[in-house]
Design a protein around this motif. Structure first.
Motif, PDB file in Angstrom:
ATOM      1  N   THR A  82      30.319  42.692  47.528  1.00 43.02           N
ATOM      2  CA  THR A  82      30.673  41.272  47.581  1.00 43.02           C
ATOM      3  C   THR A  82      29.440  40.395  47.396  1.00 43.02           C
ATOM      4  O   THR A  82      29.493  39.353  46.734  1.00 43.02           O
ATOM      5  N   GLN A 113      35.339  45.348  41.749  1.00 43.21           N
ATOM      6  CA  GLN A 113      34.348  44.271  41.714  1.00 43.21           C
ATOM      7  C   GLN A 113      33.418  44.403  40.508  1.00 43.21           C
ATOM      8  O   GLN A 113      33.007  43.402  39.922  1.00 43.21           O
ATOM      9  N   SER A 141      34.446  33.101  50.515  1.00 37.27           N
ATOM     10  CA  SER A 141      34.275  33.343  49.082  1.00 37.27           C
ATOM     11  C   SER A 141      35.528  32.962  48.309  1.00 37.27           C
ATOM     12  O   SER A 141      35.456  32.327  47.251  1.00 37.27           O
ATOM     13  N   TYR A 192      28.765  40.207  43.769  1.00 33.31           N
ATOM     14  CA  TYR A 192      29.681  39.291  43.081  1.00 33.31           C
ATOM     15  C   TYR A 192      29.227  37.840  43.240  1.00 33.31           C
ATOM     16  O   TYR A 192      29.214  37.067  42.268  1.00 33.31           O
ATOM     17  N   LEU A 213      34.622  37.016  53.151  1.00 32.66           N
ATOM     18  CA  LEU A 213      35.664  37.099  52.122  1.00 32.66           C
ATOM     19  C   LEU A 213      36.502  35.821  52.096  1.00 32.66           C
ATOM     20  O   LEU A 213      36.834  35.302  51.020  1.00 32.66           O
TER      21      LEU A 213
END
Length: 800
Positions: free
Chosen positions: A47, A85, A16, A50, A13
């Motif tokens: 994630t 998301q 990102s 994404y 995270l």
């Protein structure tokens, strides 16, 4: 020590958020192999989806993220995160309605987690931006900033603050936009190159709106490179889109090509909304290149944009289509166009251009002039809030077509009062901004001091210098204005001429022709100066001739250079002075377009040997009177062969004069002396910075003394003499505006600046300027003193 799945996911995270996609993918892959908890495994899958969307396959990513969100047994928290998301991926695909639905659902279920709430609000704010809903976008970005602050996430809070600034920009609030984006940039730029590129991308849009496409293009080139290197197709397409908009002003063919490449890149990602914006940029570039696409195509694209939230681009296309229809004889083309007061100034100016074109098509020149004047008044209102001469001058980019159209109509009507009024409009919109003293901001002082130190040391640290220049630019731009000085009527100028016993000449320039109005105490007449192209040809090479003539050359070569220069100056005089029919003697005041600023006017036959002033505008000249001169200060910079002699000889005419030399001639000492003097004379090497005019400088003992230093002086001398090569040189901006160190002194409040736009021989400067002070001390005006100081030189008296 082996990290857990949760630790790997947290690292992913973090990477990102900073744009480190390759590292984020590695952490996610490791976390997925280790994950046992179903909630964590689902969040990892979301994630990963994404990141896949960011890499160019949003349709597949959307399916995977939905699958993760629909897994049975997930906690409400995890399901809300994943639905958020899904909304983010929908936003990337350009489906605003679906994005708002999913993000809103998630926000309502995560009020107690400030970090998650901040991310969701930040993303929903982006959707509102795409839809043109600026009020709700600003609310979401503010909510996100507060949430991130509570969560102790400074980088994320800076993202939200940056987006607040971008929203303010879209609302037409240039200064709040610069404040917010400037505040956020240091945090984001330090966090990662990707976030720095995002800052540069959005800053480029602000620069373009501010009339600085050259500066914007430099930032965008770097943003495109970062996006390409990191394999971020969406960011690359966005950077290409803004680059295309930027290039439209100077290379519309390339702009159209880049815009179409951007549109194709967006469509490969399934983002039709942004692809339409790129289509609009390509069509507008086609119009600028003279390709004249069919109006129905522009109108259809505008309607699709309007439905998808691209209101400003839709308005630009609609106006462009109407102008194409007007050229085909459709005089009702503007009847259905409505532009609100909140539309960006460039959009409103484009509508004014269309109204001018329609009025001319109908054979109504008076209506054309009224439409052009109304458009320029809107620009003046936008300039009035700006305290930065640099920023206000740059804004004139957007008014250039109106200035040229209004000037052309005024000249055709052959009315001296009308030509005078339009010469004043076109001459220097920035000159109508009264001098302002910016607050003594410690941040400015520190940035100027560090930049001076780096340049004095010859530092090879371009990145740090660039950061300092950007910081200074931002700080200067944040200065607020509040009013503009009016254009004074013709009879006021004539009344002032009756007192001085001289004549004034206001010249105009359009792409087709040059003209002038000659004003005396009791008369005014229009004079045609001929086609612009031959004059432009004469100006090419003038600077090189002047610089060579000032150099120490072998006699035979020097004689050839002088002959070439004399011939060029004679031909310029034949075009610009001879037709004026000036009296044989007496003072002359010139108000000239920036394109003519490099001319050494006193060296032209017919103007040499007489008091000559080059005014920033006749309005300002008529409003100012010479000030009494009693205290003088002199500064000699390093490595100028006769600087010490020049300063000593000139200072001898002023009892009690301050003379700074050697190590004592520092920037701080010069500033202190300037604040106490009526006359400041600086003999030093000069440096002109055409791209950043306030970085133009004279070199003193401890480094360059910048235009930024001048603006911050608590008190400015009435007369400034700059015995330095190039510091009278002016960078020409879009509306025939000029900027540079001499202009910085005038804007700061100096009444007169004597400087040269070219190289000056040491002997010539020493002899002429030493004699100048004898006449200044005897009570002569700066223009009179310069005329009496010796044979005509490239020195010019600017101001009054």
């Amino acid at each position: 020590m082996t990290r857990t799945a949760a630790e790997r996911y947290a690292a992913a995270l973090a990477d990102s958020n900073l744009g480190r996609t390759a590292s984020a993918r590695r952490h996610l892959a490791a976390a997925a192999r280790l994950a046992v908890d179903p909630d964590l495994a689902a969040r990892i899958a979301g994630t990963s989806a994404y990141l896949e969307a960011e890499s160019g396959d949003p349709a597949t990513a959307l399916g995977r993220c939905r699958e993760a969100a629909e897994r049975p047994g997930l906690s409400p928290y995890t399901r809300a995160v994943l639905v958020g998301q899904v909304g983010l991926i929908e936003m990337r695909r350009g489906d605003a309605a679906a994005a708002l639905e999913h993000l809103g659902w998630a926000i309502r279920r995560l009020p107690s987690d400030p970090a998650a709430l901040g991310r969701l609000a930040l993303n929903r704010g982006d959707v509102h931006l795409q839809e043109g809903d600026l009020r709700h976008a600003a609310e979401d970005f503010h909510r996100a900033q507060r949430a991130f602050a509570r969560a102790g996430l400074p980088v994320d809070a800076a993202k939200a603050r940056h987006n607040e600034g971008y929203t303010a920009f879209l609302q037409g609030e240039l200064l709040p936009a610069l404040d917010a984006m400037g505040e956020a940039r240091p945090v984001l730029a330090a966090a990662s190159p990707v976030l720095e590129a995002v800052c540069d991308l959005d800053r480029a849009e602000v620069l373009l709106a501010a009339g600085m496409p050259g500066d914007a293009a430099g930032l965008l080139a770097g943003a495109v490179q970062v996006a390409a290197a990191r394999r971020l197709p969406r960011q690359r397409a966005e950077a290409e889109l803004v680059l295309a908009r930027t290039l439209r002003f100077r290379d519309p063919v390339a702009a159209a090509r880049i815009a179409r490449a951007s549109a194709a890149r967006f469509r490969r990602q399934g983002n039709e909304t942004w692809a339409l914006r790129a289509d609009a940029a390509a069509l507008l570039a086609d119009v600028a290149a003279g390709r004249s696409p069919d109006p129905p195509l522009l109108e259809a694209t505008a309607e699709r944009l309007r439905r998808s939230g691209g209101k400003d681009d839709a308005q630009r296309l609609t106006i462009a289509a109407a102008r194409l229809r007007i050229r085909r004889g459709e005089t009702d083309a503007l009847d259905r166009i409505r532009i609100g007061r909140t539309a960006p100034v460039p959009v409103r100016l484009r509508l004014s251009e269309a109204r001018v074109e329609l009025a001319l098509r109908r054979g109504r020149p008076a209506d054309a002039l009224a439409a052009a004047a109304a458009g320029l008044d809107q620009l003046t209102a936008a300039q009035a809030v700006l305290g930065s001469v640099d920023l206000a001058t740059s804004l004139v980019l957007h008014a250039r077509p109106l200035l040229q159209a209004g000037t052309a109509v005024a000249v055709q009507r052959h009315d001296p009062a009308l030509v005078y009024a339009w010469s004043e409009r076109a001459r220097s919109l920035a000159a109508r901004i009264p001098p302002l003293k910016p607050p003594q901001d410690p941040a400015v002082s520190h940035a100027v001091a560090e930049l001076r130190r780096l340049r004095a040391m010859g530092s090879a640290d371009p990145k740090r210098e660039g950061e300092l220049v950007r910081q200074l630019q931002d700080l200067a731009w944040r200065a607020r204005g509040g009013r503009t000085a009016p254009i004074v009527p013709l009879d006021v100028v004539q009344a002032r001429l009756a007192v001085t016993g001289g004549v004034a000449v206001a010249m105009t320039w359009t792409p087709d022709r040059a003209d002038a109005v000659v004003l005396g105490a009791g008369d005014a007449r229009c004079v045609a100066l001929g086609a612009s192209a031959p004059l432009a040809d004469l100006l090419d090479g003038l600077q090189a001739d002047l610089d060579l003539a000032a150099a120490r050359l072998p006699e035979r070569l020097a004689e050839a250079v002088r002959a070439s220069l004399s011939d060029r100056l004679g031909r310029l005089a034949g075009r610009l002075v001879g037709p004026l029919g000036l009296p044989a003697e007496g003072p002359v005041v010139l108000s000239v377009p920036g394109l003519l600023a490099p001319i050494p006017w006193a060296m032209l036959p017919g103007l040499g040997g007489r008091p000559l002033t080059v005014a920033t505008s006749l309005s300002r000249w008529s409003a100012m009177t010479p000030a009494p001169l009693s205290a003088a200060a002199f500064v000699a910079g390093p490595d100028v062969p006769r600087a010490a002699e020049e300063v000593a000889r000139a200072a001898a005419h002023w009892p009690g004069a301050v003379a700074l030399q050697g190590d004592g001639a520092s920037c701080a000492a010069a500033a202190g002396a300037a604040a106490e003097a009526d006359v400041l004379h600086c003999s030093a090497h000069g440096r002109h910075s055409p791209e950043q005019p306030l970085l133009s400088a004279v070199e003193l003992a401890d480094g360059p003394w910048f235009g930024y230093d001048v603006e911050r002086l608590p008190r400015v001398p009435a007369v400034v003499v700059l015995s330095a090569c190039d510091v009278g040189r002016a960078g020409t901006r879009w509306g025939q505006e000029t900027t540079g160190l001499a202009r910085a002194w005038l804007h700061a409040g100096a009444r007169s600046v004597i400087a040269s736009a070219s190289a000056v021989g040491d002997d010539e400067a020493c002899e002429t300027l030493a004699a100048l002070h004898a006449h200044l001390r005897s009570g002569r005006s700066p223009a009179e003193a310069l005329a009496l100081a010796g044979p005509p030189t490239s020195f010019v008296c600017a101001g009054v």
